[in-house]
Design a protein around this motif. Structure first.
Motif, PDB file in Angstrom:
ATOM      1  N   GLY A 242       0.813  -1.214   0.000  1.00 19.04           N
ATOM      2  CA  GLY A 242       0.000   0.000   0.000  1.00 19.04           C
ATOM      3  C   GLY A 242       0.845   1.262   0.000  1.00 19.04           C
ATOM      4  O   GLY A 242       0.566   2.219  -0.740  1.00 19.04           O
ATOM      5  N   LYS A 243       1.886   1.282   0.811  1.00 13.89           N
ATOM      6  CA  LYS A 243       2.764   2.449   0.862  1.00 13.89           C
ATOM      7  C   LYS A 243       3.488   2.651  -0.470  1.00 13.89           C
ATOM      8  O   LYS A 243       3.605   3.775  -0.965  1.00 13.89           O
ATOM      9  CB  LYS A 243       3.796   2.278   1.986  1.00 13.89           C
ATOM     10  CG  LYS A 243       3.231   2.454   3.386  1.00 13.89           C
ATOM     11  CD  LYS A 243       4.308   2.243   4.441  1.00 13.89           C
ATOM     12  CE  LYS A 243       3.776   2.521   5.836  1.00 13.89           C
ATOM     13  NZ  LYS A 243       3.477   3.945   6.048  1.00 13.89           N
ATOM     14  N   LEU A 244       3.970   1.551  -1.045  1.00 18.07           N
ATOM     15  CA  LEU A 244       4.695   1.672  -2.304  1.00 18.07           C
ATOM     16  C   LEU A 244       3.780   2.156  -3.427  1.00 18.07           C
ATOM     17  O   LEU A 244       4.175   3.014  -4.235  1.00 18.07           O
ATOM     18  CB  LEU A 244       5.320   0.333  -2.690  1.00 18.07           C
ATOM     19  CG  LEU A 244       6.050   0.350  -4.045  1.00 18.07           C
ATOM     20  CD1 LEU A 244       7.248   1.285  -4.011  1.00 18.07           C
ATOM     21  CD2 LEU A 244       6.477  -1.051  -4.460  1.00 18.07           C
ATOM     22  N   MET A 245       2.572   1.637  -3.507  1.00 17.12           N
ATOM     23  CA  MET A 245       1.664   2.049  -4.576  1.00 17.12           C
ATOM     24  C   MET A 245       1.322   3.522  -4.465  1.00 17.12           C
ATOM     25  O   MET A 245       1.195   4.215  -5.484  1.00 17.12           O
ATOM     26  CB  MET A 245       0.393   1.191  -4.545  1.00 17.12           C
ATOM     27  CG  MET A 245       0.619  -0.240  -4.997  1.00 17.12           C
ATOM     28  SD  MET A 245       1.415  -0.358  -6.632  1.00 17.12           S
ATOM     29  CE  MET A 245       0.197   0.468  -7.661  1.00 17.12           C
ATOM     30  N   TYR A 246       1.188   4.029  -3.250  1.00 18.59           N
ATOM     31  CA  TYR A 246       0.947   5.471  -3.097  1.00 18.59           C
ATOM     32  C   TYR A 246       2.125   6.258  -3.654  1.00 18.59           C
ATOM     33  O   TYR A 246       1.959   7.194  -4.440  1.00 18.59           O
ATOM     34  CB  TYR A 246       0.730   5.822  -1.623  1.00 18.59           C
ATOM     35  CG  TYR A 246       0.646   7.313  -1.394  1.00 18.59           C
ATOM     36  CD1 TYR A 246      -0.558   7.989  -1.544  1.00 18.59           C
ATOM     37  CD2 TYR A 246       1.784   8.056  -1.062  1.00 18.59           C
ATOM     38  CE1 TYR A 246      -0.636   9.371  -1.361  1.00 18.59           C
ATOM     39  CE2 TYR A 246       1.718   9.424  -0.882  1.00 18.59           C
ATOM     40  CZ  TYR A 246       0.509  10.084  -1.035  1.00 18.59           C
ATOM     41  OH  TYR A 246       0.444  11.443  -0.875  1.00 18.59           O
ATOM     42  N   LEU A 247       3.344   5.882  -3.247  1.00 23.73           N
ATOM     43  CA  LEU A 247       4.533   6.580  -3.713  1.00 23.73           C
ATOM     44  C   LEU A 247       4.696   6.464  -5.223  1.00 23.73           C
ATOM     45  O   LEU A 247       5.003   7.445  -5.914  1.00 23.73           O
ATOM     46  CB  LEU A 247       5.770   6.022  -3.007  1.00 23.73           C
ATOM     47  CG  LEU A 247       5.897   6.306  -1.517  1.00 23.73           C
ATOM     48  CD1 LEU A 247       7.036   5.487  -0.920  1.00 23.73           C
ATOM     49  CD2 LEU A 247       6.120   7.794  -1.258  1.00 23.73           C
ATOM     50  N   LEU A 248       4.489   5.274  -5.748  1.00 22.53           N
ATOM     51  CA  LEU A 248       4.701   5.029  -7.158  1.00 22.53           C
ATOM     52  C   LEU A 248       3.714   5.818  -8.022  1.00 22.53           C
ATOM     53  O   LEU A 248       4.103   6.444  -9.017  1.00 22.53           O
ATOM     54  CB  LEU A 248       4.587   3.530  -7.425  1.00 22.53           C
ATOM     55  CG  LEU A 248       4.966   3.022  -8.818  1.00 22.53           C
ATOM     56  CD1 LEU A 248       5.612   1.643  -8.695  1.00 22.53           C
ATOM     57  CD2 LEU A 248       3.739   2.933  -9.710  1.00 22.53           C
TER      58      LEU A 248
END
Length: 285
Positions: A242-248
């Protein structure tokens, strides 16, 4: 009970140990720590050393990725063995010549399949949105235990978001910066690198994710975002994804990553507005 055990003085803070893996409130036996605490320390130290030195089973990892329906390529850094890797961090940040050739051949095959001449491909044109790179880093144990499951979740999230994924690249004796070269050669717009983090005495299996927009050789850590401590006792796969998808997705929208991109995925819009418009030195209303 032995005479030595009966002489152990219990620390009054011992009830706090249920909240942390840190070595607190160990008690004492005379002027030293109790035998059980010493043996536990030695065991954890041995596990941390093993995490650094045990080789990653690349064949097993490739089979796991294949079972998940993911193509993978195995390459190597310029550090030809573990000793050199530990002595020369700079060599772990670059691919050897054979590995660059492997990736270039995969790019040529992709262009050929699409009927595109590599010579007419623009410098800014990209074949894939995201490249996933897995490197052993300083904990093969973390990569062996968590990377396949993590990549499967990421691949599904990328597909759901309409992002194209390059073949997963496995790098032996690699460090974080090697992902930039992998993605640059593959002509990917973004790179997600999974790496075994430096083991601690209570966390020999911690996986880290480093994300970079517009990766290329020579970038510093300021261009990267990091998600750390991915393991059962730390950040879960779902939370990390979830954190990575937000950043990406934010990076893809804004065209940047690193220190200019903050993880605000868990901040409510009202809180974001308050933090932007109010001076944090002023008292709360």
């Amino acid at each position: 009970m032995s005479e030595q055990e009966s002489s152990v003085i219990v620390n009054a803070w011992s009830n706090l140990r249920q909240f942390t893996d840190a070595r607190i409130a160990l008690g004492r036996a005379g002027t030293s720590v109790p035998t059980a605490a010493l043996l536990a320390f030695q065991l954890d130290h041995a596990r941390a050393r093993d995490a650094v030195h045990l080789p990653l089973d690349m064949a097993l990892l490739q089979r796991q990725l294949t079972s998940a329906g993911l193509e993978s390529l195995q390459v190597h850094s310029r550090a030809h063995n573990r000793l050199v890797y530990l002595q020369r961090p700079d060599w772990g940040r670059r691919l050897n010549a054979e590995s660059v050739s492997v990736l270039e051949q995969r790019v040529a095959a992709a262009l050929s399949a699409e009927g595109v001449d590599e010579g007419v491909l623009g410098a800014d044109e990209r074949l894939w949105d995201v490249a996933i790179v897995i490197v052993d880093g300083l904990s093969s144990q973390a990569v062996q235990a968590h990377s396949a499951a993590m990549v499967s979740r990421l691949a599904a999230a990328f597909d759901q978001s309409g992002l194209t994924l390059a073949p997963v690249v496995l790098v032996q004796q690699g460090r974080v910066a090697v992902g930039d070269e992998v993605a640059e050669v593959l002509r990917a717009r973004m790179v997600v690198l999974l790496v075994g983090e430096r083991p601690g005495l209570s966390s020999p299996d911690s996986l880290g994710i480093y994300f970079t927009y517009a990766p290329k050789v020579g970038l510093t850590d300021a261009a990267r975002n990091c998600i750390s401590n991915i393991r059962p006792a730390g950040l879960s796969y779902e939370q990390a994804c979830g954190k990575l998808m937000y950043l990406l997705l934010e990076a893809n929208r804004r065209g940047l990553s690193g220190v200019q991109l903050k993880d605000e995925s868990e901040v409510e819009p009202a809180q974001m507005l308050t933090s932007v418009n109010r001076n944090f030195l002023l008292p709360k209303e």
